[in-house]
Design an enzyme around this catalytic site. Structure first.
Site, short mmCIF file in Angstrom:
data_model
loop_
_atom_site.label_atom_id
_atom_site.label_comp_id
_atom_site.label_asym_id
_atom_site.label_seq_id
_atom_site.Cartn_x
_atom_site.Cartn_y
_atom_site.Cartn_z
N LEU A 172 -84.20 40.65 -4.68
CA LEU A 172 -82.86 40.10 -4.82
C LEU A 172 -82.14 40.64 -6.05
O LEU A 172 -80.96 40.99 -5.99
CB LEU A 172 -82.92 38.57 -4.88
CG LEU A 172 -83.20 37.86 -3.55
CD1 LEU A 172 -83.62 36.41 -3.81
CD2 LEU A 172 -81.99 37.90 -2.64
N LYS A 195 -86.29 24.80 -10.49
CA LYS A 195 -85.07 25.08 -9.76
C LYS A 195 -84.15 23.85 -9.70
O LYS A 195 -82.92 23.99 -9.72
CB LYS A 195 -85.39 25.57 -8.35
CG LYS A 195 -86.06 26.94 -8.32
CD LYS A 195 -85.21 28.00 -9.00
CE LYS A 195 -85.77 29.40 -8.79
NZ LYS A 195 -84.98 30.43 -9.50
N TYR A 203 -92.28 25.20 -9.53
CA TYR A 203 -91.11 25.97 -9.09
C TYR A 203 -89.97 25.04 -8.67
O TYR A 203 -88.81 25.24 -9.06
CB TYR A 203 -91.52 26.88 -7.93
CG TYR A 203 -90.44 27.75 -7.36
CD1 TYR A 203 -90.00 28.88 -8.04
CD2 TYR A 203 -89.87 27.46 -6.12
CE1 TYR A 203 -89.02 29.70 -7.50
CE2 TYR A 203 -88.89 28.28 -5.58
CZ TYR A 203 -88.47 29.40 -6.28
OH TYR A 203 -87.50 30.21 -5.74
N ASP A 208 -85.99 44.08 -16.30
CA ASP A 208 -87.20 43.78 -15.56
C ASP A 208 -88.38 43.90 -16.52
O ASP A 208 -88.31 44.61 -17.52
CB ASP A 208 -87.39 44.73 -14.37
CG ASP A 208 -88.25 44.12 -13.27
OD1 ASP A 208 -87.68 43.53 -12.34
OD2 ASP A 208 -89.49 44.21 -13.38
#
Length: 295
Positions: A17, A159, A155, A36
């Site tokens: 993405l 989020k 996770y 990255d």
């Protein structure tokens, strides 16, 4: 959707993405700092963008701490003179059910997703407020953060926290003309490739170029990273100046707006509630249609 003279940072942009976001922003005219942890992947992304006529530089670092976030902003300013768009996409997974999840599993995911989003957004906001002219903070949410997901305590919590931060930042940064929004993507990535329902379709797409079927693109709102990237371009553009504090879903052929948490059922008792009164009222009032969970 012209982003000429805009400068963007995209974290985790070496593949998946993040790479799709960096490509799309560059194609729209923005200069891009490609971040990255994988130096080779970041360099390859920069070469690809430059080969297509775009402007990009690589900044290799592991997102999470303040030093890395401030280095990303500094690189944008040093190479391109300003920062207009911060896209926080970097992430890791350490999936375990609750009773098997270690402190390290939990902390690693929260460090990269939640703290990394916070530190990058803070560094970006400081620069955008200093230079004036507004800005865009675009962060990565997930359906897991909206509804929970089996085996993803860390996770999902990160989020969900990111969605809450976006709502808060939309208020705090409004005066400076800086918007904050979360993208909730559903796409063929290394993560979704581990899911049995999606794996064979992703494999057929990657190995044989077989398009994803309508049952996924429309029925599940599931597509490719390239399907998600236009939303990032839109949110980075002047056309989205009035869009802030939102969690926007996109995948395949589907575009959606996620609701914010809100009361859906209310009951009152004169003088307050006893435990016994709650037990009696629950099945016939506020608990009559409990909220669902999971993806």
């Amino acid at each position: 959707m012209i982003l000429t003279n805009k400068v963007a940072v995209v974290t985790g942009a070496g593949r998946g993405l993040g790479l799709a976001y960096a490509r799309a922003l560059a194609a729209a005219g923005a200069a891009v700092v490609v971040n990255d942890v994988d130096a080779e992947a970041a360099a390859a992304a920069v070469r690809e963008i430059a080969g297509a006529g775009g402007r990009a530089v690589a900044e290799v670092s592991a997102v999470g701490g303040t030093q890395a976030a401030e280095a990303l902003v500094a690189r944008a300013v040093e190479d391109f003179g300003r920062l207009d768009v911060m896209v926080t996409n970097a992430g890791v997974l350490r999936d375990r059910v609750l009773w098997k999840m270690t402190d390290e599993d939990f902390d690693t995911v929260v460090e990269v997703h939640l703290r990394g989003t916070f530190t990058c957004a803070r560094a970006a906001a400081n620069r955008m407020r200093e230079q004036g002219g507004g800005g865009r903070i675009i962060v990565a949410g997930s359906p897991a953060g909206q509804r929970g997901n089996f085996g993803q305590t860390n996770y999902a919590a990160a989020k969900a926290g990111i969605a809450a931060m976006v709502r808060t930042w939309s208020m705090e940064l409004a005066k400076a003309g800086i918007t904050a929004n979360a993208v909730i993507p559903v796409a063929a990535t290394a993560m979704t490739k581990t899911m049995p329902a999606f794996a064979p379709h992703i494999e057929a797409l990657e190995q044989h170029g077989v398009p994803l079927p309508d049952a996924l693109r429309k029925g599940e709102g599931f597509g490719t990273p390239e399907d998600v990237a236009p939303l990032v371009v839109f949110l980075a553009s002047d056309a989205a100046a009035g869009v802030t504090g939102q969690c926007v879903g996109i995948g395949g052929d589907k575009l959606a707006l996620w609701s914010h948490p809100r009361e859906v059922s209310v009951a009152y008792a004169d003088g307050g509630w006893s435990a016994e009164a709650i037990a009696a009222a629950w099945p016939v009032s506020v608990g009559r249609a409990p909220e669902t969970v999971g993806l």
